[in-house]
Design an enzyme around this catalytic site. Structure first.
Site, mmCIF file in Angstrom:
data_model
loop_
_atom_site.group_PDB
_atom_site.id
_atom_site.type_symbol
_atom_site.label_atom_id
_atom_site.label_comp_id
_atom_site.label_asym_id
_atom_site.label_seq_id
_atom_site.Cartn_x
_atom_site.Cartn_y
_atom_site.Cartn_z
ATOM 1 N N GLY A 133 25.887 19.618 -53.983
ATOM 2 C CA GLY A 133 26.794 18.719 -53.429
ATOM 3 C C GLY A 133 26.147 17.854 -52.564
ATOM 4 O O GLY A 133 26.846 17.280 -51.404
ATOM 5 N N ASN A 144 23.035 16.984 -62.936
ATOM 6 C CA ASN A 144 24.399 17.511 -63.456
ATOM 7 C C ASN A 144 24.686 18.780 -63.444
ATOM 8 O O ASN A 144 24.332 19.520 -64.331
ATOM 9 C CB ASN A 144 24.838 16.466 -64.629
ATOM 10 N N ASN A 159 25.120 23.779 -50.056
ATOM 11 C CA ASN A 159 26.126 22.985 -49.302
ATOM 12 C C ASN A 159 27.735 22.918 -50.208
ATOM 13 O O ASN A 159 28.562 23.075 -49.558
ATOM 14 C CB ASN A 159 25.807 21.791 -49.182
ATOM 15 N N SER A 168 31.165 28.258 -42.202
ATOM 16 C CA SER A 168 32.092 27.302 -41.801
ATOM 17 C C SER A 168 32.682 28.408 -40.430
ATOM 18 O O SER A 168 32.492 29.388 -40.236
ATOM 19 C CB SER A 168 33.389 27.290 -42.629
ATOM 20 N N TYR A 199 39.594 31.015 -48.641
ATOM 21 C CA TYR A 199 38.349 30.204 -48.128
ATOM 22 C C TYR A 199 37.752 30.728 -46.925
ATOM 23 O O TYR A 199 36.477 31.185 -46.954
ATOM 24 C CB TYR A 199 38.930 28.882 -47.553
ATOM 25 N N LYS A 259 33.684 32.126 -46.764
ATOM 26 C CA LYS A 259 32.694 31.792 -45.815
ATOM 27 C C LYS A 259 32.307 32.854 -44.865
ATOM 28 O O LYS A 259 31.168 32.730 -44.671
ATOM 29 C CB LYS A 259 33.467 30.634 -44.914
ATOM 30 N N ILE A 299 34.270 18.247 -39.282
ATOM 31 C CA ILE A 299 33.396 17.174 -39.941
ATOM 32 C C ILE A 299 34.047 15.953 -40.488
ATOM 33 O O ILE A 299 34.837 16.135 -41.426
ATOM 34 C CB ILE A 299 32.363 17.584 -40.591
#
Length: 252
Positions: free
Chosen positions: A12, A54, A83, A135, A148, A152, A181
């Site tokens: 990413g 890709n 990332n 995170s 999420y 993390k 961010i």
């Protein structure tokens, strides 16, 4: 910090936080293979020190294809920056098993097995550095972020485990836990609030440094952890959040 003759893989790495990481690595002298589904923009695409592969990190074979690509283009990797990831907001009532599994595949399985795929190259090249992007939500939580936050927190956990297991190979593994961010997505989120001006002002109050973060802030931390200046640092989670998680909330 000098990363001349080093090769990095950044998942990413073409947009958002990932682009800030890629730019900082390039400025330090590294060559970078960006693995993501979206093509590179004109600036990165024209840089001879950048290659695009890709890749859909939801696919089991993606890590091994990425490893082959960096071997063919640059001769192997010294640095891995995991990332890429994604987030959704769903209550436990609304979340399905498929939702949960997709989150864990992209945010946890892909980083672990990309590290596995690159191990032979890093060993052959004398060691390496793995930097996982976690995170502050691996430490605390916002509403409706169970999947999420779980993913993390898992990133932080396997970072420590890989540091223990790979130290004998000269491979260090650390994580960065970014806070807020700035990006197109985060700006859109603020603008979608009933009172964007008040929302932005309230957000700034959460940060002792008086501002929210930039992708470059995360990129600078990545370069440090990837460099020899961090040679005695492994198994750590470095919080990059402008002091947000250090500040106790008050009702006034």
């Amino acid at each position: 910090m000098d990363l001349q003759d080093k090769v990095a893989v950044v998942t990413g790495g073409g947009r958002g936080i990932g682009r800030g990481i890629t730019q900082r690595l390039l400025a330090a002298g590294a060559r970078v293979l960006v693995a993501q589904r979206q093509p590179l923009d004109e600036v990165l695409g024209a840089n001879p020190n950048v290659a695009w592969f890709n890749a859909d990190l939801g696919e089991v074979e993606a890590p091994y294809a990425i490893a082959r690509a960096v071997e063919e283009r640059f001769g192997g990797a010294d640095i891995l920056v995991n990332n890429a990831g994604f987030m959704f907001e769903k209550s436990l009532d609304d979340m399905t098993e498929a939702d949960w599994d997709r989150m864990m595949v992209v945010n946890m399985r892909a980083p672990v097995f990309l590290a596995k795929a690159l191990l032979p190259q890093m060993r052959r090249r004398g060691g390496g550095s793995i930097v996982n992007i976690g995170s502050i939500e691996g430490i605390g939580s916002n509403p409706w972020h169970a999947a999420y936050c779980g993913s993390k927190a898992g990133v932080h956990g396997f970072t420590r485990a890989l540091a223990v297991d790979l130290g004998r190979d000269g491979i260090r593994c650390n994580a960065i836990a970014p806070g807020w961010i700035n990006s197109d997505l985060s700006n859109d989120y603020i603008e979608a609030q009933p009172d964007p001006v008040s929302a932005r002002a309230g957000l700034l109050k959460l940060h002792p440094v008086g501002r929210t973060g930039e992708p470059d802030d995360v990129g600078a931390a990545v370069v440090f952890l990837a460099s020899d200046d961090a040679a005695f640092i492994t198994g750590q989670v470095i919080v990059v959040d402008g002091g947000r998680t250090a500040k106790l909330p008050l009702p006034f």
